[in-house]
Motif scaffolding. Structure first.
Motif, PDB file in Angstrom:
ATOM      1  N   GLU A  97       0.813  -1.207   0.000  1.00 42.43           N
ATOM      2  CA  GLU A  97       0.000   0.000   0.000  1.00 42.43           C
ATOM      3  C   GLU A  97       0.851   1.263   0.000  1.00 42.43           C
ATOM      4  O   GLU A  97       0.454   2.284  -0.557  1.00 42.43           O
ATOM      5  N   VAL A  98       2.020   1.208   0.643  1.00 40.00           N
ATOM      6  CA  VAL A  98       2.910   2.377   0.600  1.00 40.00           C
ATOM      7  C   VAL A  98       3.293   2.673  -0.847  1.00 40.00           C
ATOM      8  O   VAL A  98       3.274   3.833  -1.291  1.00 40.00           O
ATOM      9  N   TYR A  99       3.627   1.632  -1.623  1.00 41.40           N
ATOM     10  CA  TYR A  99       3.994   1.830  -3.025  1.00 41.40           C
ATOM     11  C   TYR A  99       2.819   2.355  -3.837  1.00 41.40           C
ATOM     12  O   TYR A  99       3.008   3.146  -4.773  1.00 41.40           O
ATOM     13  N   ARG A 100       1.615   1.938  -3.494  1.00 38.78           N
ATOM     14  CA  ARG A 100       0.422   2.399  -4.219  1.00 38.78           C
ATOM     15  C   ARG A 100       0.131   3.860  -3.905  1.00 38.78           C
ATOM     16  O   ARG A 100      -0.179   4.650  -4.807  1.00 38.78           O
ATOM     17  N   VAL A 101       0.220   4.221  -2.618  1.00 42.68           N
ATOM     18  CA  VAL A 101      -0.102   5.588  -2.199  1.00 42.68           C
ATOM     19  C   VAL A 101       1.017   6.563  -2.558  1.00 42.68           C
ATOM     20  O   VAL A 101       0.768   7.729  -2.879  1.00 42.68           O
ATOM     21  N   ARG A 102       2.261   6.079  -2.500  1.00 41.17           N
ATOM     22  CA  ARG A 102       3.424   6.905  -2.815  1.00 41.17           C
ATOM     23  C   ARG A 102       4.174   6.303  -4.016  1.00 41.17           C
ATOM     24  O   ARG A 102       5.107   5.518  -3.837  1.00 41.17           O
ATOM     25  N   PRO A 103       3.747   6.613  -5.225  1.00 36.51           N
ATOM     26  CA  PRO A 103       4.358   5.997  -6.417  1.00 36.51           C
ATOM     27  C   PRO A 103       5.853   6.246  -6.541  1.00 36.51           C
ATOM     28  O   PRO A 103       6.556   5.483  -7.209  1.00 36.51           O
TER      29      PRO A 103
END
Length: 252
Positions: A97-103
């Motif tokens: 989710e970190v990668y999704r929220v912070r591309p």
């Protein structure tokens, strides 16, 4: 049919993938060498390998991490390659989710670093007064999240934070690449340790270079209680006063 140049391109991609696996292992070992892990040596690390996939692995003291231990996980949480090694779905979801929220994120690290864990257990945000933190992208206090869902909400609401304390669980730190993420995690643990030591001196809530008499008195009381238990001696007439002298019992 293989087109001209196709095999070399595939080989280059495979070499690049292996190099990234080795880089993640090197990062894990750097955390061990820095001494910022808990006694169990636990850490979860991940690094982006493509728009929709990440490498992920768990580190602990029971085995040595090698490149083949890393699994490839899609951002929806499904496994594309390898074995996540028993990592919980909740932890995997926090990473993805970190990668999704912070591309722009290139690496995520989760640890139970002792001093950061103390702040997490207390539910207290970590102040950002330690000079290296803003240089590493953490220019505001590190917030505390009470759940995995709250972590993602905080990351979305606080674009200035590159780390989140996990209530009762440790810390999640992230950055544009593995090296920056590790440097940030190390600096955060150093900052947490310094803040706790500073609290003992009674300066946690005072501006740098200042110490209120009440804070100083409380800090002195903590020290003196410890001295009493350890057999130290103090002058009752000057309890908690500036320049209070402490004498230790003579060694046998």
């Amino acid at each position: 049919m293989t087109r001209p140049g196709q095999a070399p391109v595939a080989e280059a991609a495979e070499r690049s993938h292996l190099a990234l696996r080795r880089a993640v292992v090197d990062v894990a070992m750097s955390l061990v060498r820095a001494g910022v892990l808990s006694h169990s040596g636990h850490a979860d690390l991940s690094a982006r390998v493509g728009p929709g996939t990440v490498l992920i692995a768990t580190l602990d003291r029971t085995r040595e991490l090698v490149p083949d231990d890393l699994a490839v996980i899609r951002l929806d949480g499904s496994v594309a390659e390898g074995d996540p090694g028993g990592m919980s779905t909740e932890v995997v979801a926090m990473h993805t989710e970190v990668y999704r929220v912070r591309p722009q994120t290139g690496a995520v690290i989760h640890t139970h670093s002792p001093h950061l864990l103390a702040f997490a257990l207390a539910g207290r945000p970590l102040p950002v007064r330690y000079e290296p933190l803003p240089r590493l992208g953490q220019a505001e206090e590190v917030p505390v999240a009470s759940s995995a869902t709250a972590v993602i909400e905080l990351i979305g609401e606080r674009p200035g934070t590159q780390a989140v304390l996990l209530g009762g669980h440790g810390v999640l730190a992230f950055g544009p690449d593995t090296e920056t993420a590790v440097s940030l995690l190390v600096a955060l643990e150093e900052a947490a340790e310094a803040e706790l030591r500073t609290a003992l001196l009674g300066r946690l809530s005072a501006p740098p270079g200042h110490c209120t008499s009440g804070d100083g008195r409380r800090a002195a009381q903590v020290v003196h209680r410890g001295l009493d238990r350890a057999g130290g001696r103090r002058d009752p007439a000057r309890y908690g006063g500036p320049g209070d002298r402490i004498s230790w019992p003579s060694m046998p």
